[in-house]
Design a protein around this motif. Structure first.
Motif, PDB file in Angstrom:
ATOM      1  N   ASP A   1      25.137  -4.763  -9.378  1.00  0.00           N
ATOM      2  CA  ASP A   1      23.702  -5.571  -9.184  1.00  0.00           C
ATOM      3  C   ASP A   1      22.238  -4.930  -9.225  1.00  0.00           C
ATOM      4  N   PRO A   2      22.070  -4.103 -10.146  1.00  0.00           N
ATOM      5  CA  PRO A   2      20.646  -3.120  -9.408  1.00  0.00           C
ATOM      6  C   PRO A   2      19.782  -3.849  -9.029  1.00  0.00           C
ATOM      7  N   THR A   3      19.832  -5.154  -9.745  1.00  0.00           N
ATOM      8  CA  THR A   3      18.422  -5.670  -9.268  1.00  0.00           C
ATOM      9  C   THR A   3      18.441  -6.081  -7.681  1.00  0.00           C
ATOM     10  N   GLN A   4      19.876  -5.840  -7.213  1.00  0.00           N
ATOM     11  CA  GLN A   4      19.593  -6.241  -5.867  1.00  0.00           C
ATOM     12  C   GLN A   4      19.722  -5.087  -5.270  1.00  0.00           C
ATOM     13  N   VAL A   5      19.490  -4.087  -5.706  1.00  0.00           N
ATOM     14  CA  VAL A   5      19.091  -2.844  -4.874  1.00  0.00           C
ATOM     15  C   VAL A   5      17.068  -2.981  -5.176  1.00  0.00           C
ATOM     16  N   ARG A   6      16.967  -2.680  -6.314  1.00  0.00           N
ATOM     17  CA  ARG A   6      15.892  -2.851  -6.758  1.00  0.00           C
ATOM     18  C   ARG A   6      14.759  -3.483  -5.376  1.00  0.00           C
ATOM     19  N   THR A   7      15.498  -5.060  -5.017  1.00  0.00           N
ATOM     20  CA  THR A   7      15.108  -5.693  -4.461  1.00  0.00           C
ATOM     21  C   THR A   7      15.070  -5.321  -3.207  1.00  0.00           C
ATOM     22  N   ARG A   8      15.959  -4.867  -2.454  1.00  0.00           N
ATOM     23  CA  ARG A   8      15.825  -4.386  -1.193  1.00  0.00           C
ATOM     24  C   ARG A   8      15.689  -3.165  -0.672  1.00  0.00           C
ATOM     25  N   LEU A   9      15.051  -2.458  -1.611  1.00  0.00           N
ATOM     26  CA  LEU A   9      14.648  -1.266  -1.755  1.00  0.00           C
ATOM     27  C   LEU A   9      12.884  -1.744  -0.907  1.00  0.00           C
ATOM     28  N   LEU A  10      12.522  -3.119  -1.587  1.00  0.00           N
ATOM     29  CA  LEU A  10      11.270  -2.817  -1.659  1.00  0.00           C
ATOM     30  C   LEU A  10      10.926  -4.226   0.238  1.00  0.00           C
ATOM     31  N   GLU A  11      11.806  -3.949   1.027  1.00  0.00           N
ATOM     32  CA  GLU A  11      11.518  -3.675   2.244  1.00  0.00           C
ATOM     33  C   GLU A  11      11.277  -3.216   2.608  1.00  0.00           C
ATOM     34  N   HIS A  12      12.132  -1.629   2.308  1.00  0.00           N
ATOM     35  CA  HIS A  12      11.059  -0.597   3.096  1.00  0.00           C
ATOM     36  C   HIS A  12      10.491   0.451   2.590  1.00  0.00           C
ATOM     37  N   GLU A  13       9.191  -0.193   1.894  1.00  0.00           N
ATOM     38  CA  GLU A  13       8.159   0.205   1.179  1.00  0.00           C
ATOM     39  C   GLU A  13       8.569   1.285   0.171  1.00  0.00           C
ATOM     40  N   VAL A  14       9.718   1.059  -0.801  1.00  0.00           N
ATOM     41  CA  VAL A  14       9.985   1.552  -1.647  1.00  0.00           C
ATOM     42  C   VAL A  14      10.161   1.085  -2.638  1.00  0.00           C
ATOM     43  N   ILE A  15       8.894   1.641  -3.652  1.00  0.00           N
ATOM     44  CA  ILE A  15       8.704   0.641  -4.931  1.00  0.00           C
ATOM     45  C   ILE A  15       8.954   0.495  -6.008  1.00  0.00           C
ATOM     46  N   VAL A  16      10.483   0.918  -6.779  1.00  0.00           N
ATOM     47  CA  VAL A  16      10.483   1.521  -7.951  1.00  0.00           C
ATOM     48  C   VAL A  16      10.067   1.264  -9.382  1.00  0.00           C
ATOM     49  N   GLU A  17       9.472   1.882 -10.092  1.00  0.00           N
ATOM     50  CA  GLU A  17       9.129   1.307 -11.687  1.00  0.00           C
ATOM     51  C   GLU A  17       9.350  -0.202 -12.491  1.00  0.00           C
ATOM     52  N   GLU A  18      10.551  -0.200 -12.030  1.00  0.00           N
ATOM     53  CA  GLU A  18      10.881  -0.993 -12.699  1.00  0.00           C
ATOM     54  C   GLU A  18      10.117  -2.863 -12.053  1.00  0.00           C
ATOM     55  N   MET A  19       9.554  -2.405 -10.600  1.00  0.00           N
ATOM     56  CA  MET A  19       9.211  -3.854  -9.643  1.00  0.00           C
ATOM     57  C   MET A  19       8.099  -2.820  -9.528  1.00  0.00           C
ATOM     58  N   SER A  20       7.519  -2.099 -11.309  1.00  0.00           N
ATOM     59  CA  SER A  20       5.895  -2.289 -11.130  1.00  0.00           C
ATOM     60  C   SER A  20       5.606  -1.114  -9.879  1.00  0.00           C
ATOM     61  N   GLY A  21       6.160  -0.118  -9.097  1.00  0.00           N
ATOM     62  CA  GLY A  21       6.000   0.922  -8.387  1.00  0.00           C
ATOM     63  C   GLY A  21       6.126   2.151  -8.956  1.00  0.00           C
ATOM     64  N   ASP A  22       6.184   3.204  -7.860  1.00  0.00           N
ATOM     65  CA  ASP A  22       5.956   4.256  -8.856  1.00  0.00           C
ATOM     66  C   ASP A  22       7.315   5.793  -8.351  1.00  0.00           C
ATOM     67  N   VAL A  23       8.168   5.209  -8.150  1.00  0.00           N
ATOM     68  CA  VAL A  23       9.279   5.155  -7.186  1.00  0.00           C
ATOM     69  C   VAL A  23      10.455   5.530  -8.731  1.00  0.00           C
ATOM     70  N   GLN A  24      10.364   6.591  -9.067  1.00  0.00           N
ATOM     71  CA  GLN A  24      11.479   6.326 -10.434  1.00  0.00           C
ATOM     72  C   GLN A  24      12.781   6.285 -10.637  1.00  0.00           C
ATOM     73  N   ASP A  25      13.423   4.793 -10.887  1.00  0.00           N
ATOM     74  CA  ASP A  25      14.920   4.704 -10.792  1.00  0.00           C
ATOM     75  C   ASP A  25      15.379   5.155 -11.595  1.00  0.00           C
ATOM     76  N   VAL A  26      16.767   5.459 -12.203  1.00  0.00           N
ATOM     77  CA  VAL A  26      17.859   5.929 -13.332  1.00  0.00           C
ATOM     78  C   VAL A  26      19.045   5.273 -12.755  1.00  0.00           C
ATOM     79  N   GLU A  27      19.779   4.228 -13.541  1.00  0.00           N
ATOM     80  CA  GLU A  27      21.152   4.088 -13.649  1.00  0.00           C
ATOM     81  C   GLU A  27      21.862   4.679 -13.903  1.00  0.00           C
ATOM     82  N   VAL A  28      22.914   4.946 -13.665  1.00  0.00           N
ATOM     83  CA  VAL A  28      23.829   6.284 -13.885  1.00  0.00           C
ATOM     84  C   VAL A  28      24.794   5.539 -13.154  1.00  0.00           C
ATOM     85  N   SER A  29      26.415   6.775 -13.667  1.00  0.00           N
ATOM     86  CA  SER A  29      27.411   6.240 -13.499  1.00  0.00           C
ATOM     87  C   SER A  29      28.427   7.793 -13.060  1.00  0.00           C
ATOM     88  N   ALA A  30      28.439   8.123 -11.964  1.00  0.00           N
ATOM     89  CA  ALA A  30      28.236   9.704 -11.764  1.00  0.00           C
ATOM     90  C   ALA A  30      30.411  10.012 -12.851  1.00  0.00           C
TER      91      ALA A  30
END
Ligand code: GDP
Length: 470
Positions: free
Chosen positions: A188-217
């Motif tokens: 659930d990548p959306t939940q990850v992005r939303t929860r990051l907002l609470e810690h002032e990490v705003i990813v690009e998908e959320m119109s912020g400037d922290v790059q986020d990439v979905e991966v599978s190691a």
């Protein structure tokens, strides 16, 4: 010289000193304490190198702009346990195109460099996690340019994810979020992005400037996108170093090897390290007998951001120590002996840190009062944090590096030590490891059971930090 480094006018410094009763001219030498006060008066930050380095004249001037050349970025991977840090490091190792199957087996030396397709070289520290990161920083070594924060898409933000965010922020290092395990059901990548907002990490998908990439190691998916993000971030940072000078490097790992003697893995900060170079590292000295890369291959030299094992040391240095090439053995012995003596004297091991120029880290910043807050219940922690923010003024701001519920841990101590922050325990105490770490690193622990006292004492400490003028 001091005015220059602060980009202030010499006359203004002299004036300030006059006002404080120091009659000096612009060319006069002032003592360290006065210099420090003056620097702070002008709203800059002081970075002290060890006295030994200053006295021995090891501090070197910065390289001039024209000598600087682009260098590879140095990346550290952080995140909660089991979110895939090690898997991601392994997967990224596999993206190296410069080495075919025939190449040597990769060994753990503390860092490795890869050159992925369509990319320049990238250096990864392969001791993942924020503990090592902050320990190095506490010793004055800032080798990481970019942090990749790994968050498992099926698990979301966990305590160590939040710690990693706080450590990264405290270090002022840019972050890229790798949302891992995208192949798993329940991702659930959306939940990850939303929860990051609470810690002032705003990813690009959320119109912020922290790059986020979905991966599978595991499935090695989107590694190219992650590499692209790293390169983009590196470009913004304009990472440069002068390769044509005597080397200065940072120890990222060191050990006593049965067959080879003391071995240190270093990352070259500037210059080029060569076989035969004579050096000092911490209180040890040596002559480079061999340089070995992460494939176990001997190399003749190592330039900026290139990790290598150094053989030929007199003893085992510590992670975070700076290796400095000097002109001859006599000089190396002199410096090493001096440092060893100093260390013995200062039994409280505030070990020598960096040989950067004394004021190398001057930066324009409003004054900050960093703290770490731990408490017994969420409600009081929140109340304390918000009360602390309220007592910030235009001159000095409280910066809560980390807050949380529970005992004071070793991780809290390393984080605090790296910024010289006190740790507040509200109805909580440190565990045994944390107590030891605090003693070793000279961190201040303060215990409270009344919020009012905590705030009152903080106000007084902040006023003290500012001095009487403001
Ligand atoms: P670390 O503790 O953060 O270093 O995590 P590890 O790399 O050891 O991974 C923890 C577990 O998650 C291992 O069993 C891995 O195989 C698994 N894992 C890591 N990345 C992925 C992924 O992208 N997809 C899936 N399905 N599992 C993964």
């Amino acid at each position: 010289e001091l005015a220059n480094r602060m980009a202030e006018r010499g006359a203004d410094l002299v004036k300030k000193l006059f006002e404080q009763g120091e009659m000096v001219t612009v060319n006069q030498t002032i003592d360290q304490d006065t210099a420090e006060l003056l620097v702070e008066d002008f709203g800059h930050k002081v970075k002290r190198v060890s006295d030994a380095d200053v006295e021995l004249g090891l501090s070197r001037s910065e390289d001039d702009e024209a000598s600087l050349q682009p260098r590879p970025p140095v990346v550290t991977i952080m995140g909660h346990v089991d979110h895939g840090k090690t898997s991601l490091l392994d997967a990224l190792r596999g993206t190296d195109v410069t080495r075919g199957e025939a190449g040597g087996i990769t060994q753990h030396i503390g860092a490795y460099q890869v050159t992925p397709k369509n990319s320049g070289p990238i250096t990864f520290l392969d001791t993942p996690g924020h503990q090592a990161f902050s320990e190095m920083r506490a010793r004055g070594a800032n080798v990481t340019d970019i942090v990749v924060l790994v968050v498992a898409a099926d698990d979301g933000l966990m305590p160590q994810t939040i710690e990693a965010i706080n450590h990264t922020k405290a270090a002022g290092v840019p972050m890229i979020v790798a949302i891992n395990k995208m192949d798993k059901e329940g991702a659930d990548p959306t939940q990850v992005r939303t929860r990051l907002l609470e810690h002032e990490v705003i990813v690009e998908e959320m119109s912020g400037d922290v790059q986020d990439v979905e991966v599978s190691a595991l499935k090695k998916q989107n590694l190219d996108k992650l590499i692209e993000a790293i390169n983009l971030q590196a470009e913004l940072l304009e990472l440069k170093a002068n390769p044509d000078r005597d080397a200065e490097a940072t120890v990222v790992e060191a050990k006593l090897d049965k067959g080879r003697g003391p071995v240190a893995t270093v990352l070259v900060n500037k210059g080029t390290l060569r076989r035969g170079d004579i050096f000092v590292v911490g209180a040890q000295q040596g002559k480079v007998r061999a340089l070995v890369d992460e494939h176990g291959k001997q190399v003749k030299e190592a330039g900026p951001a290139k990790p290598v094992e150094v053989l030929g040391l007199s003893g085992v240095p510590m992670a975070g120590d700076t290796l400095t090439v000097v002109e001859n053995e006599r000089r190396a012995a002199e410096v090493a002996e001096y440092r060893a003596e100093q260390l013995k004297k200062k039994r409280l091991a505030t070990a020598p840190t960096s040989v950067d120029a004394m004021f190398g880290a001057l930066a324009d910043k409003t004054e900050e009062y960093p703290v770490v807050v731990k408490g017994d219940v969420q409600g009081s922690v929140e109340a304390i944090v918000s009360a602390l923010h309220e007592i910030s003024t235009d001159d000095i701001k409280v910066r809560v590096l980390h807050s949380g519920v529970g005992a004071i841990t070793e991780s809290d101590v390393t984080l605090a030590a790296a910024s010289g922050a006190p740790i507040y325990g509200f109805n909580v105490r440190p565990n045994a490891n944390a107590r030891q770490a605090a003693e070793k690193q000279g961190s201040e622990l303060r215990y409270y059971d009344v919020i009012y006292d905590l705030i009152d004492e903080t106000k007084a400490a902040m006023a003290g930090q500012l001095g009487p003028e403001r």
